[in-house]
Design an enzyme around this catalytic site. Structure first.
Site, PDB file in Angstrom:
ATOM      1  CG  LEU A 564      12.634   6.609   2.980  1.00  0.00           C
ATOM      2  CD1 LEU A 564      13.950   7.384   3.019  1.00  0.00           C
ATOM      3  CD2 LEU A 564      11.470   7.585   2.883  1.00  0.00           C
ATOM      4  N   GLY A 565      12.183   2.833   0.341  1.00  0.00           N
ATOM      5  CA  GLY A 565      12.283   2.134  -0.933  1.00  0.00           C
ATOM      6  C   GLY A 565      13.265   1.007  -0.806  1.00  0.00           C
ATOM      7  N   GLY A 567      16.364  -1.026  -3.151  1.00  0.00           N
ATOM      8  CA  GLY A 567      17.154  -1.106  -4.374  1.00  0.00           C
ATOM      9  C   GLY A 567      17.807  -2.460  -4.485  1.00  0.00           C
ATOM     10  N   GLY A 568      18.717  -2.581  -5.441  1.00  0.00           N
ATOM     11  CA  GLY A 568      19.367  -3.854  -5.693  1.00  0.00           C
ATOM     12  C   GLY A 568      20.168  -4.348  -4.508  1.00  0.00           C
ATOM     13  CG  PHE A 569      23.435  -3.086  -4.015  1.00  0.00           C
ATOM     14  CD1 PHE A 569      23.794  -4.305  -4.554  1.00  0.00           C
ATOM     15  CD2 PHE A 569      23.609  -1.941  -4.765  1.00  0.00           C
ATOM     16  CE1 PHE A 569      24.338  -4.382  -5.813  1.00  0.00           C
ATOM     17  CE2 PHE A 569      24.163  -2.019  -6.034  1.00  0.00           C
ATOM     18  CZ  PHE A 569      24.523  -3.238  -6.567  1.00  0.00           C
ATOM     19  N   GLY A 570      19.676  -3.445  -1.112  1.00  0.00           N
ATOM     20  CA  GLY A 570      19.064  -3.405   0.205  1.00  0.00           C
ATOM     21  C   GLY A 570      17.987  -2.352   0.293  1.00  0.00           C
ATOM     22  CB  VAL A 572      16.471   3.494   1.281  1.00  0.00           C
ATOM     23  CG1 VAL A 572      16.842   4.876   1.790  1.00  0.00           C
ATOM     24  CG2 VAL A 572      17.487   3.028   0.240  1.00  0.00           C
ATOM     25  CE  LYS A 586      21.367   2.770  -1.455  1.00  0.00           C
ATOM     26  NZ  LYS A 586      22.205   2.963  -2.626  1.00  0.00           N
ATOM     27  CG  ASP A 683      22.790   2.372 -11.907  1.00  0.00           C
ATOM     28  OD1 ASP A 683      22.067   2.220 -12.907  1.00  0.00           O
ATOM     29  OD2 ASP A 683      22.545   1.853 -10.809  1.00  0.00           O
TER      30      ASP A 683
HETATM   31  N1  LIG Z   1      18.426  10.111   0.600  1.00  0.00           N
HETATM   32  C1  LIG Z   1      17.201   9.639   0.370  1.00  0.00           C
HETATM   33  N2  LIG Z   1      16.121  10.333   0.776  1.00  0.00           N
HETATM   34  C2  LIG Z   1      14.877   9.879   0.520  1.00  0.00           C
HETATM   35  N3  LIG Z   1      14.620   8.739  -0.159  1.00  0.00           N
HETATM   36  C3  LIG Z   1      15.657   8.007  -0.597  1.00  0.00           C
HETATM   37  C4  LIG Z   1      17.002   8.409  -0.356  1.00  0.00           C
HETATM   38  N4  LIG Z   1      17.833   7.498  -0.909  1.00  0.00           N
HETATM   39  C5  LIG Z   1      17.045   6.567  -1.473  1.00  0.00           C
HETATM   40  N5  LIG Z   1      15.730   6.855  -1.281  1.00  0.00           N
HETATM   41  C6  LIG Z   1      14.574   6.076  -1.744  1.00  0.00           C
HETATM   42  O1  LIG Z   1      14.905   4.727  -1.689  1.00  0.00           O
HETATM   43  C7  LIG Z   1      14.820   4.112  -2.966  1.00  0.00           C
HETATM   44  C8  LIG Z   1      15.860   3.022  -3.097  1.00  0.00           C
HETATM   45  O2  LIG Z   1      17.124   3.600  -3.289  1.00  0.00           O
HETATM   46  P1  LIG Z   1      18.390   2.762  -3.733  1.00  0.00           P
HETATM   47  O3  LIG Z   1      19.455   3.718  -4.047  1.00  0.00           O
HETATM   48  O4  LIG Z   1      18.683   1.719  -2.726  1.00  0.00           O
HETATM   49  O5  LIG Z   1      17.931   1.930  -4.958  1.00  0.00           O
HETATM   50  P2  LIG Z   1      17.565   2.322  -6.459  1.00  0.00           P
HETATM   51  O6  LIG Z   1      18.483   3.356  -6.938  1.00  0.00           O
HETATM   52  O7  LIG Z   1      16.101   2.640  -6.505  1.00  0.00           O
HETATM   53  O8  LIG Z   1      17.783   0.948  -7.192  1.00  0.00           O
HETATM   54  P3  LIG Z   1      19.157   0.219  -7.561  1.00  0.00           P
HETATM   55  O9  LIG Z   1      19.798  -0.220  -6.312  1.00  0.00           O
HETATM   56  O10 LIG Z   1      18.679  -0.895  -8.377  1.00  0.00           O
HETATM   57  O11 LIG Z   1      19.980   1.217  -8.299  1.00  0.00           O
HETATM   58  C9  LIG Z   1      14.979   5.262  -3.951  1.00  0.00           C
HETATM   59  O12 LIG Z   1      14.396   5.010  -5.187  1.00  0.00           O
HETATM   60  C10 LIG Z   1      14.271   6.396  -3.194  1.00  0.00           C
HETATM   61  O13 LIG Z   1      12.872   6.360  -3.424  1.00  0.00           O
END
Ligand SMILES: Nc1ncnc2c1ncn2[C@@H]1O[C@H](COP(=O)(O)OP(=O)(O)OP(=O)(O)O)[C@@H](O)[C@H]1O
Length: 880
Positions: A564-565, A567-570, A572, A586, A683
């Site tokens: 799905l995406g 982020g900084g820590f891995g 999702v 995640k 954040d």
């Molecule tokens: N519960 C969820 N349902 C659907 N998509 C999700 C969910 N959680 C995260 N995502 C998707 O995964 C992406 C990455 O999420 P994540 O929280 O790991 O990082 P981030 O917030 O984008 O970045 P950072 O870690 O730098 O704050 C999100 O931007 C979103 O598009």
């Protein structure tokens, strides 16, 4: 007009006396003017008495009726920037037009100049467009001989006989606006039923703050059984007041009469209604109860000295106010986590859903009832259950109530029908399922639930229970020991197999693992005791633990297809559990040392929080080096992925954006002040706002969040975490964070949502204005609307956009102390008080020119639309 009998010299008199040509001409001219006026007056008499309209008068488009003591005014108005005209009533002396009643809410006039209000041929009030002769609105017809309309100081527009001396009680009018409320309940208005005529008076929201037409939400009294009031969203109930217990609604424990307000509830054979009255001799107090376009019930009180409507009360307040949150026989307690528990003697109907904190299936009896042998369990501080089918007898004592209930095998509970000064009286009995129960810390009432005698003890029952507990405990120990051994051997074997071949299983329930031992390798923060040193880990213990294989299977071995995406820590991933539930997993990158702290923080904090605008953590997994968090799946992913995508941005029209802004604000206010803990998110950004299928926003990612204790308002850190572009200046520069630094990030989000553009922050070395700088410039030039994203389309309310922009700019003000609290933000967003909002001062970081050496390693949107250093959570040290 007794013009010709006047003793004053007049032109006719002068004509007979002097007979000069000049004077003759003057007199004739004067006479013709007077005659014309007289004939016009006969045809269209103007309103002479300021609060009354008679059968021979017209209220023209530019005229108003004003109540005797100048409290209310009736006339045509145009809400906000729309071009539609409505006949309405508002407070005369409150500058910011606060409309309390609208006659033609669903049939507006396109222009006002040809509109008149008059008394029609059938003794009714009619609003007519004289040009087209179309009737825009009409009251009911009356049999009146000589009717007049009068606007009373109560805000009631009434029709009565001109010579009637009866204007005391509201029942004596031929017609009255109080019988046809719009979105506002004023003092002494009745919300409820006239059972003789079948008239049901209830309030219904406006469609939006600029559109008075019938909206989705209504607050309606159900007079069946033990009467109570329901908040409806179209066909669905969303909130319930609970029945009236003689002092207050059983679901509103904070409802206490004061020196200024008295609450009334009348239940008679011919009418059932709720009303309130303003008391006291401290001068006029204005109070109104409204239902907002977004489904909030709000009571406002006018604060004269500050010139604002202060929100005095609101509902629904928390998760437990959600209708049937914990299903049949479930009890909701907003101070507990999870909030749902089963009544004693009952167990979850759907254990899996229950463990995933979906309590809507409720609970079922553990032991069948034995009718006359049954006993009653007493529960204190309860909100009484749904009572539409309840039986009420005001004269029965509690003892007879108990007896009658026991003798009726279908009776499931009973209680006092009234409580007054702590004394109960009367009887109310429920049959069948008990729905929508909740328990308060204080303020509810005693409630008696029928249980099989064995569930409640007696010596025989007790002994039986002790034996059962011992047997169960021993069996569990044996099972745990055996399964421990089995798991050990399977693991040992599985470690050598590829993931896809590993067996899938999911451990349910908390009793199967011990949080502390699982986290033994994780540094437990000094805040573990959550300020008091006594906080239990109940919520954590309740949080389901998933094993690695379950999540691997659910995500198809963490396949890229399900990603799905990032982020900084891995990464999702989307996953589907064996029962079909969709989840987001995640998975922390195994080499990210930084993630461990955040992982623990997220689990510890979010497990304790529950709010419709916070993403739900469903469970977690720690398996050797693997750490994973499992969340509810948000169909529309992050706000970032829609707002900053050319292709998807047009999904968000203004109404949706406004709802998102309000939802984020509600989530934040919960974090900052309404939950049991005070939490600074640190954040907030568009990628941490997730959107469900209905585009309702949920704040996510609590890895950086910090808990404040007691009266703490700010903290200083050398480790600055957050995302440039969203960070408040005092935080980015000095490491100082507080609720006001979250407010800053919220302000940035608001401006991004309005404009569809990202705030570039301050990492680059160019000196152009960033989003904040641009917004500030446009605002000062009076060109705020130029900010709006063209993809919003045409259908937006100018004043709502400007109000949001003003709120956004207030939030991003350079000095933290100038920024509003989230509570004020919510008030400003909901009450439409643009005129009473302070003027923003200059924002922090409005140039892109400050240089900063930031290293960032990943982004959630790498996949979605390119890489942006600016939007990634960073962690850096600041000097002291
Ligand atoms: N519960 C969820 N349902 C659907 N998509 C999700 C969910 N959680 C995260 N995502 C998707 O995964 C992406 C990455 O999420 P994540 O929280 O790991 O990082 P981030 O917030 O984008 O970045 P950072 O870690 O730098 O704050 C999100 O931007 C979103 O598009």
């Amino acid at each position: 007009m007794d013009f010709f009998n006047t003793k004053q010299p007049n032109p006719l008199y002068a004509f007979t006396q002097r007979n000069s040509n000049r004077e003759r001409m003057r007199a004739l001219k004067y006479c013709s003017t007077v005659l014309l006026c007289l004939s016009l007056l006969t045809l269209f008499p103007v309103v002479t008495s300021k609060d009354t309209l008679s059968q021979t008068q017209l209220l023209q488009h530019d005229q108003t009726l004003v109540s005797a003591s100048d409290v209310f005014e009736l006339g045509l108005f145009k809400p906000g920037t729309t071009s539609d005209w409505y006949l309405g009533i508002w407070y005369k002396n409150i500058q910011e037009k606060t409309v309390v009643w609208v006659a033609n809410r669903n049939t507006p006039l396109w222009n006002s100049y040809s509109a008149t209000l008059k008394i029609g041929d059938h003794g009714n009030l009619v609003l007519v467009d004289e040009e087209t002769k179309k009737i825009a609105w009409s009251s009911n017809e009356t049999q009146a001989v000589n009717p007049i309309a009068q606007l009373l100081d109560s805000g009631n527009l009434v029709l009565k006989e001109a010579n009637s001396t009866r204007n005391g009680t509201t029942d004596e009018f031929l017609w009255q606006s109080f019988d046809y409320p719009t979105n506002t309940l004023l003092p002494d208005m009745k919300l409820g039923w006239n059972l003789s005529t079948g008239l049901d008076r209830y309030i219904t929201s406006w469609k939006s703050i600029e559109d008075p037409s019938t909206g989705d939400f209504s607050f309606k009294l159900n007079h069946q059984g033990f009467p109570e009031i329901f908040l409806w969203n179209k066909q669905n109930i969303t909130y319930r007041s609970g029945p009236w217990n003689g002092e207050r609604f059983s679901g509103v424990p904070e409802m206490t009469a004061s020196n200024n307000i008295r609450f009334n509830f009348v239940a008679k054979p011919d009418e059932v209604y709720y009303s309130y009255s303003i008391l006291g001799n401290l001068g006029p107090i204005y109070s109104r109860l409204t239902v907002s376009p977004t489904g909030d019930l709000q009571r406002f009180i006018w604060i004269e000295s500050a010139n604002i409507w202060n929100q005095y009360w609101y509902a629904p307040k928390d998760q437990c106010d959600r209708f049937r949150e914990c299903g049949p026989y479930g009890v909701c307690d907003s101070n507990a986590s999870p909030v749902c528990k089963c009544l004693e003697g009952f167990g979850p109907k759907n254990l899996q859903a229950w463990n995933l904190r979906d309590g809507s299936d409720g609970c079922v009896r553990k032991t069948e009832l034995g009718c006359l042998k049954d006993k009653f369990l007493v529960l204190e501080n309860m909100k009484l259950p749904e009572s539409g089918g309840a039986f009420v007898d005001m004269n029965m004592s509690l003892e007879s109530c108990k007896k009658t209930c026991l003798e009726n095998c279908n009776c499931s509970a009973y209680s006092d029908a009234r409580i007054s000064n702590g004394e109960g009286s009367g009887c109310v009995m429920w049959t069948g399922k008990l729905m929508d129960l909740r328990q308060y810390a204080e303020g509810g009432q005693s409630f008696y639930v029928r249980l099989a005698a064995s569930e409640l003890g007696g010596d025989h029952g007790k002994a039986k229970r002790v034996i059962m507990i011992v047997v169960i405990t021993v069996s569990i120990c044996c099972i745990l020991l055996l399964s421990g051994l089995v798991i050990y051997f399977i693991r040992k074997r599985n470690l050598n197999l590829p993931i896809a071949h590993r067996e899938s299983s999911k451990l349910k329930g908390s009793f199967e693992r011990n949080w502390d031992s699982l986290l033994s390798e994780v540094v437990i923060s000094s805040r573990r005791d959550f300020c008091s040193g006594e906080k239990s880990n109940d919520e954590l213990d309740q949080l389901p633990l998933f094993d690695f294989n379950t999540l691997a299977v659910a995500t198809d071995n963490f396949s890229n297809r399900n990603k799905l995406g990032e982020g900084g820590f891995g990464c999702v991933y989307k996953g589907t559990l064996v029962d079909g539930q969709e989840v987001a997993v995640k998975r922390l990158s195994t080499n990210s040392e930084q993630g461990t702290e955040e992982f623990k923080n997220e689990v510890e904090l979010i497990a304790r929080l529950q709010h419709r605008n916070l993403v739900r953590l469903l469970g977690f997994c720690i398996d050797e080096d693997e750490k994973m968090l499992t969340y509810e799946y948000m169909e529309n992913k992050s706000l970032h992925s829609i707002l900053f995508s050319e292709a998807r941005r047009s999904m968000l029209d203004w109404q949706k954006r406004f709802k998102i802004i309000c939802g984020i604000a509600r989530g934040l206010i919960y974090l900052h002040q309404d939950s049991r803990l005070r939490i600074i998110h640190r954040d907030l950004k568009a990628s941490n706002i997730l959107l469900d299928g209905d585009l309702a926003p949920k704040i996510s990612d609590f890895g950086m969040a910090r808990l404040f204790c007691n009266d703490q308002t700010e903290e200083n850190t050398r480790r600055v975490v957050g995302t440039f572009g969203y960070m408040a200046p005092e935080y980015a520069m000095d490491g100082l964070f507080s609720t006001k630094s979250d407010v800053f990030s919220f302000g940035v989000l608001v401006l991004e949502i309005i404009s569809g553009k990202r705030n570039k922050g301050f990492y680059s070395s160019n000196t152009e204005l960033n989003l904040l700088g641009n917004a500030w410039k446009l605002w000062n030039e009076g060109k705020g609307l130029e900010m709006i994203d063209p993809d919003v389309g045409e259908s937006y309310s100018h004043s709502e956009v400007l109000r949001c922009m003003q709120v956004g700019l207030l939030c991003v003000q350079e000095r933290a102390e100038d920024r509003p609290t989230m509570a004020s933000v919510v008030l400003m967003l909901s009450s439409g008080t643009a005129t009473t909002m302070p003027n923003p001062k200059n924002p922090g970081f409005c140039l892109e020119g400050t240089e900063s050496a930031v290293e960032a390693d990943s982004s959630s949107d790498k996949q979605e639309e390119g890489y942006s250093v600016n939007q990634v959570t960073i962690s850096t040290l600041v000097g002291r």
